[in-house]
Design a protein around this motif. Structure first.
Motif, PDB file in Angstrom:
ATOM      1  N   LYS A 150       0.830  -1.214   0.000  1.00 44.49           N
ATOM      2  CA  LYS A 150       0.000   0.000   0.000  1.00 44.49           C
ATOM      3  C   LYS A 150       0.862   1.260   0.000  1.00 44.49           C
ATOM      4  O   LYS A 150       0.464   2.285  -0.565  1.00 44.49           O
ATOM      5  N   LEU A 151       2.045   1.195   0.592  1.00 46.19           N
ATOM      6  CA  LEU A 151       2.942   2.349   0.580  1.00 46.19           C
ATOM      7  C   LEU A 151       3.406   2.662  -0.845  1.00 46.19           C
ATOM      8  O   LEU A 151       3.419   3.823  -1.260  1.00 46.19           O
ATOM      9  N   LEU A 152       3.753   1.631  -1.612  1.00 46.68           N
ATOM     10  CA  LEU A 152       4.142   1.862  -2.998  1.00 46.68           C
ATOM     11  C   LEU A 152       2.941   2.342  -3.812  1.00 46.68           C
ATOM     12  O   LEU A 152       3.087   3.191  -4.697  1.00 46.68           O
ATOM     13  N   ALA A 153       1.751   1.841  -3.492  1.00 50.55           N
ATOM     14  CA  ALA A 153       0.533   2.338  -4.158  1.00 50.55           C
ATOM     15  C   ALA A 153       0.340   3.819  -3.850  1.00 50.55           C
ATOM     16  O   ALA A 153      -0.083   4.592  -4.719  1.00 50.55           O
ATOM     17  N   GLY A 154       0.663   4.232  -2.627  1.00 50.52           N
ATOM     18  CA  GLY A 154       0.576   5.642  -2.252  1.00 50.52           C
ATOM     19  C   GLY A 154       1.554   6.503  -3.035  1.00 50.52           C
ATOM     20  O   GLY A 154       1.226   7.613  -3.460  1.00 50.52           O
ATOM     21  N   ILE A 155       2.756   5.979  -3.246  1.00 50.81           N
ATOM     22  CA  ILE A 155       3.724   6.693  -4.077  1.00 50.81           C
ATOM     23  C   ILE A 155       3.140   6.870  -5.479  1.00 50.81           C
ATOM     24  O   ILE A 155       3.222   7.945  -6.070  1.00 50.81           O
ATOM     25  N   GLY A 156       2.523   5.819  -5.989  1.00 52.46           N
ATOM     26  CA  GLY A 156       1.909   5.883  -7.311  1.00 52.46           C
ATOM     27  C   GLY A 156       0.784   6.891  -7.403  1.00 52.46           C
ATOM     28  O   GLY A 156       0.626   7.566  -8.418  1.00 52.46           O
ATOM     29  N   ALA A 157      -0.004   7.003  -6.328  1.00 54.05           N
ATOM     30  CA  ALA A 157      -1.115   7.962  -6.328  1.00 54.05           C
ATOM     31  C   ALA A 157      -0.614   9.397  -6.438  1.00 54.05           C
ATOM     32  O   ALA A 157      -1.270  10.246  -7.049  1.00 54.05           O
ATOM     33  N   TRP A 158       0.541   9.669  -5.864  1.00 50.55           N
ATOM     34  CA  TRP A 158       1.090  11.035  -5.871  1.00 50.55           C
ATOM     35  C   TRP A 158       1.991  11.327  -7.052  1.00 50.55           C
ATOM     36  O   TRP A 158       2.047  12.455  -7.530  1.00 50.55           O
ATOM     37  N   THR A 159       2.765  10.328  -7.511  1.00 53.53           N
ATOM     38  CA  THR A 159       3.794  10.615  -8.521  1.00 53.53           C
ATOM     39  C   THR A 159       3.498   9.985  -9.874  1.00 53.53           C
ATOM     40  O   THR A 159       4.289  10.143 -10.798  1.00 53.53           O
ATOM     41  N   LEU A 160       2.400   9.259  -9.981  1.00 53.30           N
ATOM     42  CA  LEU A 160       1.962   8.604 -11.205  1.00 53.30           C
ATOM     43  C   LEU A 160       2.862   7.415 -11.560  1.00 53.30           C
ATOM     44  O   LEU A 160       3.792   7.073 -10.816  1.00 53.30           O
ATOM     45  N   SER A 161       2.591   6.761 -12.661  1.00 48.55           N
ATOM     46  CA  SER A 161       3.150   5.424 -12.887  1.00 48.55           C
ATOM     47  C   SER A 161       4.641   5.375 -13.228  1.00 48.55           C
ATOM     48  O   SER A 161       5.353   4.498 -12.746  1.00 48.55           O
ATOM     49  N   THR A 162       5.139   6.284 -14.035  1.00 48.04           N
ATOM     50  CA  THR A 162       6.548   6.207 -14.447  1.00 48.04           C
ATOM     51  C   THR A 162       7.479   6.374 -13.253  1.00 48.04           C
ATOM     52  O   THR A 162       8.404   5.575 -13.054  1.00 48.04           O
ATOM     53  N   HIS A 163       7.244   7.403 -12.449  1.00 47.72           N
ATOM     54  CA  HIS A 163       8.086   7.608 -11.269  1.00 47.72           C
ATOM     55  C   HIS A 163       7.930   6.452 -10.282  1.00 47.72           C
ATOM     56  O   HIS A 163       8.890   6.066  -9.611  1.00 47.72           O
ATOM     57  N   THR A 164       6.740   5.891 -10.187  1.00 47.82           N
ATOM     58  CA  THR A 164       6.514   4.759  -9.289  1.00 47.82           C
ATOM     59  C   THR A 164       7.349   3.566  -9.722  1.00 47.82           C
ATOM     60  O   THR A 164       7.968   2.894  -8.888  1.00 47.82           O
ATOM     61  N   PHE A 165       7.384   3.305 -11.009  1.00 46.19           N
ATOM     62  CA  PHE A 165       8.177   2.184 -11.520  1.00 46.19           C
ATOM     63  C   PHE A 165       9.661   2.375 -11.214  1.00 46.19           C
ATOM     64  O   PHE A 165      10.329   1.460 -10.731  1.00 46.19           O
ATOM     65  N   TYR A 166      10.181   3.578 -11.471  1.00 46.89           N
ATOM     66  CA  TYR A 166      11.605   3.822 -11.217  1.00 46.89           C
ATOM     67  C   TYR A 166      11.916   3.813  -9.714  1.00 46.89           C
ATOM     68  O   TYR A 166      12.986   3.343  -9.304  1.00 46.89           O
ATOM     69  N   ALA A 167      10.991   4.304  -8.907  1.00 48.54           N
ATOM     70  CA  ALA A 167      11.174   4.237  -7.459  1.00 48.54           C
ATOM     71  C   ALA A 167      11.217   2.780  -7.002  1.00 48.54           C
ATOM     72  O   ALA A 167      12.018   2.408  -6.137  1.00 48.54           O
ATOM     73  N   PHE A 168      10.368   1.954  -7.596  1.00 48.03           N
ATOM     74  CA  PHE A 168      10.364   0.521  -7.287  1.00 48.03           C
ATOM     75  C   PHE A 168      11.714  -0.109  -7.655  1.00 48.03           C
ATOM     76  O   PHE A 168      12.278  -0.879  -6.874  1.00 48.03           O
ATOM     77  N   CYS A 169      12.230   0.210  -8.838  1.00 48.72           N
ATOM     78  CA  CYS A 169      13.523  -0.340  -9.262  1.00 48.72           C
ATOM     79  C   CYS A 169      14.639   0.050  -8.293  1.00 48.72           C
ATOM     80  O   CYS A 169      15.465  -0.795  -7.904  1.00 48.72           O
ATOM     81  N   ALA A 170      14.655   1.317  -7.887  1.00 51.71           N
ATOM     82  CA  ALA A 170      15.663   1.766  -6.918  1.00 51.71           C
ATOM     83  C   ALA A 170      15.473   1.063  -5.583  1.00 51.71           C
ATOM     84  O   ALA A 170      16.451   0.687  -4.919  1.00 51.71           O
ATOM     85  N   THR A 171      14.219   0.834  -5.197  1.00 53.15           N
ATOM     86  CA  THR A 171      13.921   0.142  -3.949  1.00 53.15           C
ATOM     87  C   THR A 171      14.445  -1.287  -3.968  1.00 53.15           C
ATOM     88  O   THR A 171      15.002  -1.771  -2.975  1.00 53.15           O
ATOM     89  N   VAL A 172      14.274  -1.969  -5.085  1.00 56.16           N
ATOM     90  CA  VAL A 172      14.753  -3.352  -5.206  1.00 56.16           C
ATOM     91  C   VAL A 172      16.268  -3.405  -5.030  1.00 56.16           C
ATOM     92  O   VAL A 172      16.794  -4.271  -4.314  1.00 56.16           O
ATOM     93  N   VAL A 173      16.975  -2.473  -5.650  1.00 53.22           N
ATOM     94  CA  VAL A 173      18.439  -2.445  -5.538  1.00 53.22           C
ATOM     95  C   VAL A 173      18.846  -2.172  -4.089  1.00 53.22           C
ATOM     96  O   VAL A 173      19.681  -2.890  -3.524  1.00 53.22           O
ATOM     97  N   VAL A 174      18.245  -1.157  -3.475  1.00 58.11           N
ATOM     98  CA  VAL A 174      18.579  -0.827  -2.081  1.00 58.11           C
ATOM     99  C   VAL A 174      18.230  -1.987  -1.157  1.00 58.11           C
ATOM    100  O   VAL A 174      18.998  -2.346  -0.260  1.00 58.11           O
ATOM    101  N   GLY A 175      17.069  -2.597  -1.378  1.00 57.05           N
ATOM    102  CA  GLY A 175      16.647  -3.736  -0.551  1.00 57.05           C
ATOM    103  C   GLY A 175      17.609  -4.903  -0.663  1.00 57.05           C
ATOM    104  O   GLY A 175      17.945  -5.541   0.341  1.00 57.05           O
TER     105      GLY A 175
END
Length: 195
Positions: A96-121
């Motif tokens: 739901k937190l990533l869904a919240g990011i998507g609600a505010w920043t729309l899909s492209t930024h959400t996808f790139y934020a997810f990619c960065a999150t995977v690397v950091v994780g």
């Protein structure tokens, strides 16, 4: 940069700063409680929809177009982490937190934020394993989990196995890498200052 231009930039980027603050709060809570609470994620999602609808309306465009883009971003955020949640590898609050990011920043930024999150994780998980000196144990667990995913292929069964194994596993509160990864992506993309 003059004070007036700084204010103008902030007027265009305040939503990125707001999302960043919410992510920091979520990371702290997740680090302490190992969960991201609904009282944080649900209002974040709904407020993101309202923000997007209002920002399109103020720009003279149809509010429902902004809402549509925001809802699409929400679904992209859900879709990216839902498979991990379905097999028990992720908490619902993180999804739901990533869904919240998507609600505010729309899909492209959400996808790139997810990619960065995977690397950091991944980096954080490896660092935690190495710090505890349990690389062989966790490498074997990782191989076992991958084998289960490819042989069982049933999300409900995988989720039950993950729930049974959870008390014996080292847990990574995923709100922390999501916060770090997203903030790093926002900074790299220049979103804090109108990029």
């Amino acid at each position: 940069m003059t004070f007036a231009s700084a204010l103008e930039t902030l007027a265009h980027t305040w939503h990125i700063w707001f999302v960043s603050v919410v992510l920091i709060v979520a990371a702290v809570i997740d680090g302490i409680q190992l969960k991201v609470p609904n009282w944080l994620t649900f209002p974040m999602i709904v407020a993101g929809w309202a923000f997007s609808a209002a920002s399109f309306a103020f720009a003279g465009e149809a509010w429902y177009v902004g809402l549509g883009w925001s809802v699409l971003g929400t679904f992209v955020g859900l879709a990216l982490l839902l498979p991990a949640y379905a097999i028990g590898g992720m908490g619902a609050g993180d999804v739901k937190l990533l869904a919240g990011i998507g609600a505010w920043t729309l899909s492209t930024h959400t996808f790139y934020a997810f990619c960065a999150t995977v690397v950091v994780g991944a980096v954080m998980a490896v660092a935690m394993v190495l710090y505890r000196g349990a690389f062989k144990k966790h490498a074997a667990q990782f191989q076992l989990i991958l084998n289960e995913i490819f042989t069982i292929r049933d999300a409900e069964t995988l989720s039950e196995i993950a729930a049974e194994r959870k008390p014996r596993m080292m847990l990574l509160p995923y709100g922390i890498p999501m916060c770090i990864g997203t903030l790093l992506y926002f900074a790299w993309a220049g979103l804090y200052f109108g990029g």
